[in-house]
Design a protein around this motif. Structure first.
Motif, short mmCIF file in Angstrom:
data_model
loop_
_atom_site.label_atom_id
_atom_site.label_comp_id
_atom_site.label_asym_id
_atom_site.label_seq_id
_atom_site.Cartn_x
_atom_site.Cartn_y
_atom_site.Cartn_z
N GLY A 20 25.45 -14.95 -8.32
CA GLY A 20 24.01 -14.88 -8.10
C GLY A 20 23.68 -15.57 -6.82
N SER A 225 23.55 -10.38 -4.46
CA SER A 225 24.79 -10.92 -5.02
C SER A 225 26.02 -10.11 -4.62
CB SER A 225 24.70 -10.97 -6.56
OG SER A 225 24.59 -9.66 -7.10
N HIS A 253 21.13 -16.47 1.04
CA HIS A 253 22.37 -16.99 0.46
C HIS A 253 23.31 -17.34 1.59
CE1 HIS A 253 26.02 -17.53 -1.77
NE2 HIS A 253 26.58 -16.47 -1.23
#
Length: 257
Positions: A20, A225, A253
């Motif tokens: 995630g 992800s 991310h």
């Protein structure tokens, strides 16, 4: 430092987050955005790639490496090269009014370009733009809404230096990149070298438009992800469609080193 330059004519000849997303709790406005255009087939690029590794480790920069494909004809096909990365560099070339592209080229905040191997040139340009008010002007924050969505929030436009009107329109650009990887190069100008590459861009997409007012955008967490890393750029775009100043940025991310 010698720069590898590539002209329009040369281009014509050469081409005849894991489980995630990890959402970083970093400052709303980083110092700046560094976009390095590089190639595994360019003998001048390893020093820039090494410096870029240091920049990619910093928490106050959004650093992205675009591997281009126009040096592949020298004998080694860049394992991270993408035509879309080459196209982005040529778009910057047109936006800057230049007549050719080169590697290693570092584009800073979408506003200026310097030799990507020059630590002094990169740091001086970022500091100068930040002092002049040409750094990250707009807040960009990232949060998680349950397990399904990633939320990107952009702030309001701010007045430019000396009261100049603020840019009112920009694209919300999502840039995906690979986790760090080491490549053994077997041919070409860097034959025999083993080099590590950071934040190599693997895809770019526009998620929406920003019109100078605070706004929220949603991304499916499943899409984020799938990628090694992901960043968001709030980038002005001219009427000709060419990239302009980057007004805000954040990581969605960022893989750990």
């Amino acid at each position: 430092m010698t720069l590898c330059r590539f002209s329009w004519l040369a281009l014509a000849l050469a081409t005849s987050v894991l489980a995630g997303p990890c959402l970083a709790d970093e400052a709303k406005k980083p110092l700046g955005v560094v976009e390095l255009f590089t190639s595994q087939g360019c003998s001048s690029c390893p020093p820039a790639d090494e410096l870029f590794g240091e920049l990619a480790a910093r928490d106050d920069l959004v650093a992205l490496a675009y591997h281009v494909d126009y040096w592949d004809y020298l004998g080694w096909q860049d394992t991270l090269g993408r035509r879309e990365n080459t196209e982005r560099q040529y778009d910057y070339m047109r936006a800057f009014g230049s007549r050719s592209v080169y590697t290693p080229q570092a584009v800073l905040n979408g506003r200026v370009h310097v030799n990507g191997a020059s630590r002094e040139a990169v740091s001086d340009a970022l500091a100068s733009m930040n002092k002049a008010g040409d750094g990250m002007r707009v807040d960009v924050t990232v949060s998680r809404d349950g397990d399904d969505d990633v939320m990107i929030d952009t702030g309001d436009a701010v007045t430019g230096p000396n009261g100049a009107p603020a840019t009112q329109n920009a694209h919300v650009v999502i840039v995906y990149f690979d986790p760090p990887q080491t490549v053994a190069i077997a041919k070409g100008e860097n034959d025999g070298r083993k080099l590590t590459y950071w934040n190599a861009v693997s895809g770019i997409q526009t998620a929406g438009m920003w019109h100078g007012r605070a706004q929220r955008y949603e991304l499916p967490a499943t899409e984020v992800s799938k990628k090694g890393g992901c960043a968001v750029l709030l980038q002005a775009v001219g009427r000709d469609g060419l990239p302009g100043p980057i007004l805000g940025a954040a990581f969605i991310h960022k893989p750990s080193r």
